[in-house]
Design an enzyme around this catalytic site. Structure first.
Site, PDB file in Angstrom:
ATOM      1  N   CYS A 176       0.421 -15.604   2.432  1.00  0.00           N
ATOM      2  CA  CYS A 176       1.709 -15.832   1.775  1.00  0.00           C
ATOM      3  C   CYS A 176       2.513 -14.549   1.503  1.00  0.00           C
ATOM      4  O   CYS A 176       3.135 -14.013   2.402  1.00  0.00           O
ATOM      5  CB  CYS A 176       1.485 -16.655   0.510  1.00  0.00           C
ATOM      6  SG  CYS A 176       2.963 -17.577   0.031  1.00  0.00           S
ATOM      7  N   GLU A 219      -2.309 -22.525   2.222  1.00  0.00           N
ATOM      8  CA  GLU A 219      -2.711 -21.810   1.006  1.00  0.00           C
ATOM      9  C   GLU A 219      -3.009 -22.842  -0.086  1.00  0.00           C
ATOM     10  O   GLU A 219      -2.291 -23.833  -0.227  1.00  0.00           O
ATOM     11  CB  GLU A 219      -1.571 -20.881   0.537  1.00  0.00           C
ATOM     12  CG  GLU A 219      -1.975 -20.042  -0.678  1.00  0.00           C
ATOM     13  CD  GLU A 219      -0.878 -19.082  -1.153  1.00  0.00           C
ATOM     14  OE1 GLU A 219       0.313 -19.337  -0.883  1.00  0.00           O
ATOM     15  OE2 GLU A 219      -1.230 -18.068  -1.799  1.00  0.00           O
ATOM     16  N   LYS A 268      -6.365 -12.199  -0.642  1.00  0.00           N
ATOM     17  CA  LYS A 268      -4.939 -11.821  -0.696  1.00  0.00           C
ATOM     18  C   LYS A 268      -4.787 -10.397  -1.240  1.00  0.00           C
ATOM     19  O   LYS A 268      -5.272 -10.097  -2.338  1.00  0.00           O
ATOM     20  CB  LYS A 268      -4.202 -12.833  -1.575  1.00  0.00           C
ATOM     21  CG  LYS A 268      -2.696 -12.754  -1.523  1.00  0.00           C
ATOM     22  CD  LYS A 268      -2.110 -13.900  -2.356  1.00  0.00           C
ATOM     23  CE  LYS A 268      -0.658 -14.139  -2.157  1.00  0.00           C
ATOM     24  NZ  LYS A 268      -0.221 -15.379  -2.839  1.00  0.00           N
TER      25      LYS A 268
HETATM   26  O1  LIG Z   1       7.074 -14.242  -1.055  1.00  0.00           O
HETATM   27  C1  LIG Z   1       7.485 -15.326  -1.431  1.00  0.00           C
HETATM   28  O2  LIG Z   1       8.677 -15.559  -1.568  1.00  0.00           O
HETATM   29  C2  LIG Z   1       6.547 -16.432  -1.776  1.00  0.00           C
HETATM   30  C3  LIG Z   1       5.158 -15.935  -1.950  1.00  0.00           C
HETATM   31  C4  LIG Z   1       4.261 -16.952  -2.542  1.00  0.00           C
HETATM   32  O3  LIG Z   1       4.637 -18.047  -2.879  1.00  0.00           O
HETATM   33  C5  LIG Z   1       2.851 -16.617  -2.682  1.00  0.00           C
HETATM   34  O4  LIG Z   1       2.445 -15.487  -2.398  1.00  0.00           O
HETATM   35  O5  LIG Z   1       2.078 -17.505  -3.057  1.00  0.00           O
END
Ligand SMILES: O=C(O)CCC(=O)C(=O)O
Length: 284
Positions: A161, A50, A120
């Site tokens: 993520c 990411e 996303k």
């Molecule tokens: O869900 C998480 O704990 C981290 C998610 C995150 O860092 C993101 O979505 O960029």
């Protein structure tokens, strides 16, 4: 299944846990070198983290945003996929379209063509006092569509993520026939140690798919990624995992494991939809 088909059901994958700094061109060059290294090690499906072309943070999204497929990051990804004759999951980078910003994953085939684009869907808006507060929705818009692609007859689905936390998304992919889920993911030092491995093993076990998540390496300043890029098999077993530094994690995915677990523990044929579908709970 004949011998040729069974050979094609094994996929050598590489997760590139690359170092990311403020210089976009250096980030791209570094990723390009690591992609070539992964190809030399025999990988035919390679994935980046990411925000691999920019530091991660709401204040950076607009500065580094590019249109797709005309920006420099798309061009590098397309060329790298073609030069190395691989499927390339181009991590994510901030996308701009019609004055809106998205956190977007692109996928390129061995001819260098864009074969999937995923924005996303669940934005990272959380508040853990004394831990971390983050609000992607201050800058980003959410995507509204699933995206998958095909590698030699193997269907691969995409998330990013925070999407890992949403079982419904993973299940929709499974119901569409996906056997591998890929999540470029920069988890934090607060939530990474608690949940990163657990969530991947959960999605893999619930849906009887391979799950792969690719993080940037841990930086020394700014956003600190948890690292620990991981490959989990459809039984929920971790078959590859990085530490926190720059590293490539390799995995030979034997897709017959999906067939085996689905046959031996046939939960998808045992779901009690006759009951679930009759129960109405408010705003479900
Ligand atoms: O869900 C998480 O704990 C981290 C998610 C995150 O860092 C993101 O979505 O960029």
């Amino acid at each position: 299944m004949n011998q040729m088909q069974s050979i094609m059901r094994v996929l050598r994958t590489a997760l590139i846990q690359s170092r990311v700094g403020k210089n976009r061109l250096e980030n791209l060059q570094n990723a390009e070198n690591l992609i070539a290294q992964a190809k030399n090690a025999g990988a035919n499906l390679v994935a980046l983290p990411e925000c691999f072309n920019s530091p991660y943070g709401t204040k950076f999204f607009s500065e580094y945003a590019e249109s797709i497929p005309n920006g420099p990051t798309s061009k590098m990804l397309s060329k790298a996929a073609k030069d190395n004759n691989i499927f390339l999951v181009g991590g994510t980078f901030p996308e701009i379209e019609n004055d809106k910003f998205y956190n977007t994953c692109t996928v390129w085939n061995p001819a260098g063509e864009l074969v999937a684009k995923y924005r996303k869907m669940h934005l990272f808006d959380i508040d853990i006092p004394g831990g971390i507060t983050f609000k992607e929705s201050d800058v980003l818009s959410a995507g509204n569509e699933l995206a998958s692609f095909d590698v030699n007859g193997i269907k691969v689905g995409l998330g990013i993520c925070y999407d890992l936390r949403f079982e419904e998304l993973a299940k929709l992919y499974r119901l569409q026939g996906v056997e591998i889920l890929i999540y470029p993911a920069a988890f934090t030092l607060t939530t990474g140690p608690m949940h990163f491995e657990l969530l991947q093993r959960s999605r893999a076990t619930d849906n009887q798919v391979f799950v792969m998540a690719i993080s940037p390496s841990r930086g020394e300043q700014g956003f600190m990624a948890w690292g620990h890029s991981q490959i989990t098999d459809p039984w929920g077993k971790v078959i590859g995992q990085a530490k926190e530094g720059e590293e490539i994690v390799y995995g030979d995915l034997d897709l017959s494991e999906c067939d085996k677990v689905r046959q031996q523990i046939p939960i998808f044929g045992q779901r009690r939809k006759d009951i679930y579908d009759t129960i109405r709970i408010g705003n479900r």
